[in-house]
Design an enzyme around this catalytic site. Structure first.
Site, PDB file in Angstrom:
ATOM      1  N   ARG A 167       0.660  -1.382   0.073  1.00  0.00           N
ATOM      2  CA  ARG A 167      -0.162   0.004   0.035  1.00  0.00           C
ATOM      3  C   ARG A 167       0.853   0.975   0.206  1.00  0.00           C
ATOM      4  O   ARG A 167       2.079   1.599   0.215  1.00  0.00           O
ATOM      5  CB  ARG A 167      -0.494  -0.029   1.572  1.00  0.00           C
ATOM      6  N   ASP A 204       0.670   5.691   1.274  1.00  0.00           N
ATOM      7  CA  ASP A 204      -0.099   6.290   1.501  1.00  0.00           C
ATOM      8  C   ASP A 204      -0.716   7.705   0.273  1.00  0.00           C
ATOM      9  O   ASP A 204      -0.411   7.962  -0.509  1.00  0.00           O
ATOM     10  CB  ASP A 204       0.421   6.966   2.655  1.00  0.00           C
ATOM     11  N   ARG A 246       8.973   7.560   6.557  1.00  0.00           N
ATOM     12  CA  ARG A 246       8.494   9.146   6.741  1.00  0.00           C
ATOM     13  C   ARG A 246       9.147   9.663   7.234  1.00  0.00           C
ATOM     14  O   ARG A 246       9.579  10.793   8.365  1.00  0.00           O
ATOM     15  CB  ARG A 246       7.748   9.510   6.619  1.00  0.00           C
TER      16      ARG A 246
END
Length: 255
Positions: free
Chosen positions: A50, A52, A197
């Site tokens: 996935r 974001d 991140r």
């Protein structure tokens, strides 16, 4: 039956991420709609992972299964004709029946881009984090070494992460200077939600003198999310490449 893999490139700025969401359009939705229109019926697409909202990709890998295969060029050009301009199929391949875009992956490469300049650039800021303060890149390189190896990354996962284990292996973290940009290339076995991140945010805080050099080791050992940590903006992150064993990228002889 045949298993077809697609390599996707996309600008994630207009999407809620890869997976279907109720609050907007996803990359998965647009790809499945395009394939369904081409194939004349619903097609379920499985991704390598996935992404974001706002995250980009140069090498997202997905696969789907068909009973009747079309010429591979049809999946390239036919799907691209049905996709918006910010999503494209860059490569198509018939792969082994055992291939799975997510579970067959043995590694990933993410690149995070920081735009270091006193004045913002409309052309650069869409794909990079504009950071105006000086950063000590050598200090960041030293701190990045502590990420390498197998560690418990519980302190570097976002809320809502559903991973069964927080143990991950990082193979390399490199800082690449490119004009006004600094790219952080992170390669590893797999990643938790927001993990890259948070890694970048921590390194930037160290480079800006807001954290101690030893904080990477401390956070890894404590395993608790630090509320003072900086989560780098999504727009600077790009999935560059997903790695697979070579034998799974070739169809079985009986296929």
């Amino acid at each position: 039956m045949a298993v077809i893999a697609l390599w996707l490139e996309f600008d994630g700025g207009a999407y809620v991420g890869w997976q279907y969401q109720t609050n907007g359009q996803s990359i998965q939705q647009r790809v499945e709609e395009a394939l369904g229109d081409l194939c004349g019926g619903p097609v379920t697409v499985y991704s390598s992972g996935r992404t974001d909202a706002g995250v980009h990709a140069r090498g997202m890998v997905v696969h789907f299964v068909v009973d009747h295969i079309l010429p591979l060029a049809a999946y390239l050009h036919g799907v691209n004709q049905r996709l918006p301009a910010d999503i494209a199929v860059r490569r198509v391949r018939k792969v082994a029946d055992r291939f799975h875009a997510r579970f067959s992956a043995i590694g990933k490469w993410y690149r995070y881009s920081i735009y270091l300049a006193p004045v913002r650039s409309p052309l650069c800021q869409r794909f990079g984090w504009h950071f105006t303060k000086p950063l000590d890149l050598e200090l960041m390189r030293l701190a990045a070494r502590d990420f390498i190896g197998e560690h418990d990354f519980a302190a570097f996962r976002g809320s809502g992460c559903s991973a069964k284990t927080t143990i991950r292996r990082i193979d390399s973290v490199e800082l690449v200077e490119d004009g006004d940009f600094v790219h952080l290339d992170v390669r590893g076995s797999g990643f938790l939600r927001h993990m890259v991140r948070m890694m970048v945010g921590t390194l930037v805080q160290i480079g800006a003198g807001k954290r101690a050099l030893s904080d990477v080791r401390r956070l890894l050992s404590q395993g608790v999310v630090d509320e003072t940590r900086l989560n780098a903006p999504a727009k600077g992150l790009c999935l560059q490449q997903v790695y697979y064993p070579d034998y799974l990228l070739e169809p079985e002889e009986s296929s």
